[in-house]
Scaffold this motif. Sequence first.
Motif, mmCIF file in Angstrom:
data_model
loop_
_atom_site.group_PDB
_atom_site.id
_atom_site.type_symbol
_atom_site.label_atom_id
_atom_site.label_comp_id
_atom_site.label_asym_id
_atom_site.label_seq_id
_atom_site.Cartn_x
_atom_site.Cartn_y
_atom_site.Cartn_z
ATOM 1 N N PRO A 1 32.274 31.819 4.259
ATOM 2 C CA PRO A 1 31.179 30.881 3.966
ATOM 3 C C PRO A 1 30.566 30.231 5.198
ATOM 4 C CG PRO A 1 33.306 29.937 3.338
ATOM 5 C CD PRO A 1 33.555 31.387 3.661
ATOM 6 N N ASP A 2 31.325 30.097 6.279
ATOM 7 C CA ASP A 2 30.794 29.468 7.477
ATOM 8 C C ASP A 2 29.997 30.438 8.348
ATOM 9 O OD1 ASP A 2 31.931 27.042 6.803
ATOM 10 O OD2 ASP A 2 33.796 27.455 7.883
ATOM 11 N N ALA A 3 30.016 31.703 7.991
ATOM 12 C CA ALA A 3 29.302 32.711 8.781
ATOM 13 C C ALA A 3 27.859 32.797 8.290
ATOM 14 C CB ALA A 3 29.997 34.066 8.667
ATOM 15 N N THR A 4 27.072 31.812 8.672
ATOM 16 C CA THR A 4 25.693 31.702 8.187
ATOM 17 C C THR A 4 24.733 32.394 9.152
ATOM 18 O OG1 THR A 4 25.534 29.544 9.259
ATOM 19 C CG2 THR A 4 26.140 29.569 6.927
ATOM 20 N N PHE A 5 24.919 33.684 9.311
ATOM 21 C CA PHE A 5 24.044 34.468 10.172
ATOM 22 C C PHE A 5 24.058 35.906 9.680
ATOM 23 C CE2 PHE A 5 28.259 34.028 12.057
ATOM 24 C CZ PHE A 5 28.662 35.349 12.175
ATOM 25 N N ASP A 6 23.085 36.673 10.093
ATOM 26 C CA ASP A 6 22.965 38.075 9.702
ATOM 27 C C ASP A 6 23.047 38.935 10.962
ATOM 28 O OD1 ASP A 6 22.312 40.607 8.850
ATOM 29 O OD2 ASP A 6 20.407 40.048 7.904
ATOM 30 N N PRO A 7 24.178 39.595 11.198
ATOM 31 C CA PRO A 7 24.332 40.376 12.428
ATOM 32 C C PRO A 7 23.304 41.488 12.591
ATOM 33 C CG PRO A 7 26.460 40.004 11.405
ATOM 34 C CD PRO A 7 25.427 39.561 10.407
ATOM 35 N N THR A 8 22.740 41.974 11.483
ATOM 36 C CA THR A 8 21.757 43.054 11.598
ATOM 37 C C THR A 8 20.441 42.583 12.206
ATOM 38 O OG1 THR A 8 20.852 42.761 9.362
ATOM 39 C CG2 THR A 8 22.769 44.209 9.596
ATOM 40 N N THR A 9 20.248 41.268 12.316
ATOM 41 C CA THR A 9 18.995 40.744 12.878
ATOM 42 C C THR A 9 19.112 40.390 14.361
ATOM 43 O OG1 THR A 9 19.474 38.417 12.330
ATOM 44 C CG2 THR A 9 18.428 39.775 10.618
ATOM 45 N N PHE A 10 20.316 40.403 14.901
ATOM 46 C CA PHE A 10 20.490 40.050 16.308
ATOM 47 C C PHE A 10 19.862 41.108 17.214
ATOM 48 C CE2 PHE A 10 23.518 37.138 14.606
ATOM 49 C CZ PHE A 10 23.727 36.165 15.565
ATOM 50 N N ASN A 11 19.534 40.681 18.420
ATOM 51 C CA ASN A 11 19.135 41.609 19.474
ATOM 52 C C ASN A 11 20.387 41.978 20.262
ATOM 53 O OD1 ASN A 11 16.149 41.904 19.480
ATOM 54 N ND2 ASN A 11 16.205 39.672 19.661
ATOM 55 N N PHE A 12 20.814 43.218 20.195
ATOM 56 C CA PHE A 12 22.016 43.632 20.908
ATOM 57 C C PHE A 12 21.652 44.160 22.291
ATOM 58 C CE2 PHE A 12 23.595 43.356 16.654
ATOM 59 C CZ PHE A 12 24.882 42.883 16.827
ATOM 60 N N VAL A 13 22.397 43.682 23.281
ATOM 61 C CA VAL A 13 22.191 44.094 24.664
ATOM 62 C C VAL A 13 22.986 45.364 24.946
ATOM 63 C CG1 VAL A 13 22.434 43.407 27.083
ATOM 64 C CG2 VAL A 13 21.799 41.699 25.348
ATOM 65 N N GLY A 14 24.211 45.436 24.421
ATOM 66 C CA GLY A 14 25.055 46.604 24.612
ATOM 67 C C GLY A 14 26.516 46.241 24.463
ATOM 68 N N SER A 15 27.394 47.165 24.825
ATOM 69 C CA SER A 15 28.837 46.939 24.812
ATOM 70 C C SER A 15 29.464 47.821 25.883
ATOM 71 C CB SER A 15 29.433 47.278 23.440
ATOM 72 O OG SER A 15 30.846 47.119 23.444
ATOM 73 N N ARG A 16 30.422 47.271 26.610
ATOM 74 C CA ARG A 16 31.049 48.034 27.701
ATOM 75 C C ARG A 16 31.745 49.295 27.213
ATOM 76 N NH1 ARG A 16 36.148 47.724 29.121
ATOM 77 N NH2 ARG A 16 36.462 45.593 28.378
ATOM 78 N N ALA A 17 32.428 49.209 26.079
ATOM 79 C CA ALA A 17 33.169 50.371 25.572
ATOM 80 C C ALA A 17 33.715 50.062 24.176
ATOM 81 C CB ALA A 17 34.331 50.723 26.505
ATOM 82 N N PRO A 18 33.896 51.102 23.351
ATOM 83 C CA PRO A 18 34.667 50.907 22.117
ATOM 84 C C PRO A 18 36.097 50.519 22.474
ATOM 85 C CG PRO A 18 33.479 52.996 22.096
ATOM 86 C CD PRO A 18 33.421 52.473 23.504
ATOM 87 N N GLU A 19 36.838 50.030 21.492
ATOM 88 C CA GLU A 19 38.193 49.591 21.790
ATOM 89 C C GLU A 19 39.219 50.155 20.817
ATOM 90 O OE1 GLU A 19 40.318 48.484 23.594
ATOM 91 O OE2 GLU A 19 39.418 47.337 25.197
ATOM 92 N N THR A 20 40.456 50.152 21.285
ATOM 93 C CA THR A 20 41.620 50.462 20.459
ATOM 94 C C THR A 20 42.343 49.159 20.182
ATOM 95 O OG1 THR A 20 41.890 52.637 21.497
ATOM 96 C CG2 THR A 20 43.794 51.729 20.315
ATOM 97 N N SER A 21 42.516 48.846 18.898
ATOM 98 C CA SER A 21 43.251 47.641 18.508
ATOM 99 C C SER A 21 44.728 47.985 18.386
ATOM 100 C CB SER A 21 42.712 47.125 17.164
ATOM 101 O OG SER A 21 43.420 45.987 16.747
ATOM 102 N N ILE A 22 45.577 47.061 18.805
ATOM 103 C CA ILE A 22 47.013 47.324 18.776
ATOM 104 C C ILE A 22 47.775 46.145 18.182
ATOM 105 C CG2 ILE A 22 47.100 48.988 20.666
ATOM 106 C CD1 ILE A 22 47.686 46.703 22.598
ATOM 107 N N VAL A 23 48.931 46.444 17.630
ATOM 108 C CA VAL A 23 49.899 45.421 17.241
ATOM 109 C C VAL A 23 50.994 45.431 18.292
ATOM 110 C CG1 VAL A 23 51.567 44.651 15.529
ATOM 111 C CG2 VAL A 23 49.405 45.676 14.789
ATOM 112 N N VAL A 24 51.167 44.283 18.939
ATOM 113 C CA VAL A 24 52.128 44.162 20.042
ATOM 114 C C VAL A 24 53.191 43.143 19.670
ATOM 115 C CG1 VAL A 24 52.422 43.487 22.452
ATOM 116 C CG2 VAL A 24 50.367 44.721 21.746
ATOM 117 N N LEU A 25 54.437 43.514 19.841
ATOM 118 C CA LEU A 25 55.557 42.597 19.628
ATOM 119 C C LEU A 25 56.332 42.451 20.935
ATOM 120 C CD1 LEU A 25 56.817 43.881 16.159
ATOM 121 C CD2 LEU A 25 55.280 41.971 16.625
#
Length: 344
Positions: free
Chosen positions: A110-134
């Motif tokens: 409910p607090d996410a009062t924005f629409d990501p599809t309307t943003f102007n994207f500059v770019g991203s350095r790289a895709p990522e791998t998510s990990i679970v670390v213990l």
Amino acid sequence: MKKLGFCLVLAMCAASQAARADDIADFYKGKNLTIVVGMAPPDQHDTDARMLARSMGKYIPGQPNIIVQNMPGAGSLKAMQYIANVAPKDGLTIGIVQRGVIMMPLLGYPDATFDPTTFNFVGSRAPETSIVVLWRDAKVKSIEDARHTVSLLASTGGGADSNTMPYIYNETLGTQFKVIIGYAGAGEMNMAMERREVDGRAGWSMGALRGTHEDWYRDGRANIILQHALRPNRDIKSVPLVQTLARNPQDKALLDLFAKRLEVGFPVLAPAGVPPARMAALQAAFVKTMSDADYVKEAKSIQAEINPLTGEQMSALIKDMYATPKPVVDRAKAILIAQGAPLK
């Protein structure tokens, strides 16, 4: 005459482009461009912002001074709300946020009062791998252990991967992760692991682990038990990819959705409404920065992968994410609600 007319049109276009470039240079010259970071240092997002700040300015017409402003809170939600609703739309404010916040409106926070599809994207350095670390002396040593023994995982809360992914894994893989929220950022979560307040953390980027704690990776203090991405990470091939552990097609579809957002990597964005010519200049500067010698050298020094996505590719990726079939999204919501997430 036709040839002369065509040449005249080309000359007029070139003159128009030169005038536009001069206008952009005049606008940026002598000004500060602020990068708002949704996490506190020493998080990788903060490191990325400071790397950009040191190299990107030279490629923006007018060469503005670039400063970094940290705005942590709720897994980058605070920064995202600022960029969407408060930041000037003049091209002098961009942001770097956690990828998880991009999906918060899709999941019904409910607090996410924005629409990501309307943003102007500059770019991203790289895709990522998510990990679970213990931590290495935690009772749980593997995914099988995690199905039978409770692990305490640190989280910033909100829609961050550290908060979302343990719940998804509990449902789809049968793990028993318990999330402990309230940490300001990666630094606090990592100290909590070292102090043994928690057993570990989920939703951490492989690149961020190696960029901030290569010694943990090298010395085995960080025990990686799961990886999540569209494809296995070449450095941890022996660690199971979560989609391969899915028990049915419905579970795999859900895990694929969250793998897709990992492609977002480290999103750099600007608010909607930035003048198109300035936005194009920022996007072009980002692309040039990704091959800048000093930037590449610094990225290599902290094990940060460079496999960039352009602003256009980012926009297409976000729109595709938001086109996910409703049953898959509804299941994700139901899982999070059952775990206590405040979704509408």
